[in-house]
Design a protein around this motif. Structure first.
Motif, short mmCIF file in Angstrom:
data_model
loop_
_atom_site.label_atom_id
_atom_site.label_comp_id
_atom_site.label_asym_id
_atom_site.label_seq_id
_atom_site.Cartn_x
_atom_site.Cartn_y
_atom_site.Cartn_z
N VAL A 144 -11.39 -9.33 10.57
CA VAL A 144 -12.32 -8.66 9.68
C VAL A 144 -12.51 -9.59 8.49
N CYS A 145 -13.72 -10.01 8.25
CA CYS A 145 -13.99 -10.93 7.15
C CYS A 145 -13.94 -10.16 5.84
N LYS A 146 -12.84 -10.31 5.11
CA LYS A 146 -12.65 -9.62 3.83
C LYS A 146 -12.48 -10.65 2.73
N ASP A 147 -12.76 -10.22 1.51
CA ASP A 147 -12.45 -11.07 0.38
C ASP A 147 -10.96 -11.32 0.35
N LYS A 148 -10.57 -12.42 -0.21
CA LYS A 148 -9.14 -12.72 -0.32
C LYS A 148 -8.44 -11.61 -1.09
N GLU A 149 -7.20 -11.44 -0.78
CA GLU A 149 -6.33 -10.44 -1.42
C GLU A 149 -6.81 -9.02 -1.18
N PHE A 150 -7.22 -8.71 0.04
CA PHE A 150 -7.56 -7.32 0.36
C PHE A 150 -6.34 -6.43 0.20
N PHE A 151 -5.23 -6.91 0.70
CA PHE A 151 -3.96 -6.22 0.46
C PHE A 151 -3.43 -6.81 -0.84
N SER A 152 -3.12 -5.95 -1.80
CA SER A 152 -2.86 -6.39 -3.17
C SER A 152 -1.86 -7.52 -3.28
N ASN A 153 -0.73 -7.38 -2.75
CA ASN A 153 0.35 -8.36 -2.80
C ASN A 153 1.49 -7.82 -1.97
N THR A 154 2.56 -8.56 -1.92
CA THR A 154 3.74 -8.06 -1.25
C THR A 154 4.06 -6.69 -1.84
N GLY A 155 4.33 -5.73 -0.99
CA GLY A 155 4.59 -4.36 -1.43
C GLY A 155 3.44 -3.42 -1.13
N ASP A 156 2.23 -3.96 -0.90
CA ASP A 156 1.13 -3.11 -0.46
C ASP A 156 1.46 -2.65 0.96
N LYS A 157 0.67 -1.74 1.48
CA LYS A 157 0.95 -1.25 2.82
C LYS A 157 -0.33 -1.15 3.64
N ALA A 158 -0.15 -1.20 4.93
CA ALA A 158 -1.23 -0.97 5.89
C ALA A 158 -0.99 0.43 6.47
N VAL A 159 -2.06 1.21 6.56
CA VAL A 159 -1.96 2.59 7.01
C VAL A 159 -2.93 2.81 8.17
N LEU A 160 -2.42 3.29 9.30
CA LEU A 160 -3.23 3.59 10.46
C LEU A 160 -3.51 5.09 10.48
N LYS A 161 -4.81 5.45 10.52
CA LYS A 161 -5.21 6.86 10.51
C LYS A 161 -6.04 7.16 11.75
N ASP A 162 -5.85 8.36 12.29
CA ASP A 162 -6.63 8.75 13.46
C ASP A 162 -8.02 9.21 13.05
N GLU A 163 -8.80 9.67 14.02
CA GLU A 163 -10.19 10.05 13.76
C GLU A 163 -10.33 11.23 12.80
N SER A 164 -9.27 11.99 12.60
CA SER A 164 -9.29 13.13 11.66
C SER A 164 -8.77 12.74 10.28
N GLY A 165 -8.34 11.50 10.12
CA GLY A 165 -7.80 11.04 8.84
C GLY A 165 -6.31 11.26 8.69
N ASN A 166 -5.63 11.71 9.75
CA ASN A 166 -4.19 11.90 9.71
C ASN A 166 -3.48 10.56 9.77
N VAL A 167 -2.46 10.37 8.93
CA VAL A 167 -1.67 9.14 8.96
C VAL A 167 -0.81 9.15 10.20
N ILE A 168 -0.99 8.12 11.03
CA ILE A 168 -0.24 7.99 12.28
C ILE A 168 0.92 7.03 12.09
N SER A 169 0.68 5.97 11.33
CA SER A 169 1.70 4.92 11.15
C SER A 169 1.38 4.16 9.88
N GLU A 170 2.40 3.67 9.22
CA GLU A 170 2.19 2.79 8.06
C GLU A 170 3.35 1.82 7.95
N MET A 171 3.05 0.68 7.33
CA MET A 171 4.08 -0.35 7.16
C MET A 171 3.81 -1.11 5.87
N THR A 172 4.87 -1.33 5.13
CA THR A 172 4.80 -2.07 3.87
C THR A 172 5.03 -3.54 4.14
N GLY A 173 4.27 -4.37 3.43
CA GLY A 173 4.40 -5.81 3.63
C GLY A 173 5.25 -6.46 2.58
#
Length: 104
Positions: free
Chosen positions: A75-104
């Motif tokens: 996905v072509c994003k501007d640099k630093e889409f994820f703020s810095n170490t400590g930000d997280k990625a969150v996977l949500k289903d089609e209803s917006g429910n959090v299915i999984s997340e992981m901190t970097g």
């Protein structure tokens, strides 16, 4: 055999190599999203009515714009889409429910 999609790895903070890796078995992820810790959408898997969003294995999705065409998912994003170490990625289903997340 089915296994619900989940985040299995992230690389956050090294903007040139940021990625989110998801894994699942025979799981359709139409209209699912991955967001950062602020809730901004990194990627939305648009409903395609095809097998293109049928996750069976691992997908690694990079944030960089200048990757080789041999990289299938980015996905072509501007640099630093994820703020810095400590930000997280969150996977949500089609209803917006959090299915999984992981901190970097």
């Amino acid at each position: 055999v089915e296994q619900q999609a989940k985040i299995v790895a992230v690389n956050i903070g090294a903007t040139e190599d940021e990625f989110v890796q998801i894994q699942g078995k025979n799981w359709l992820i139409d209209d699912w999203t991955i967001t950062n810790g602020k809730g901004e959408v990194f990627i939305k898997f648009i409903q395609t009515f095809s097998t293109s969003n049928h996750l069976n294995g691992k997908w690694t999705i990079y944030t960089r714009c200048d990757l080789s065409t041999t990289i299938l998912r980015y996905v072509c994003k501007d640099k630093e889409f994820f703020s810095n170490t400590g930000d997280k990625a969150v996977l949500k289903d089609e209803s917006g429910n959090v299915i999984s997340e992981m901190t970097g």
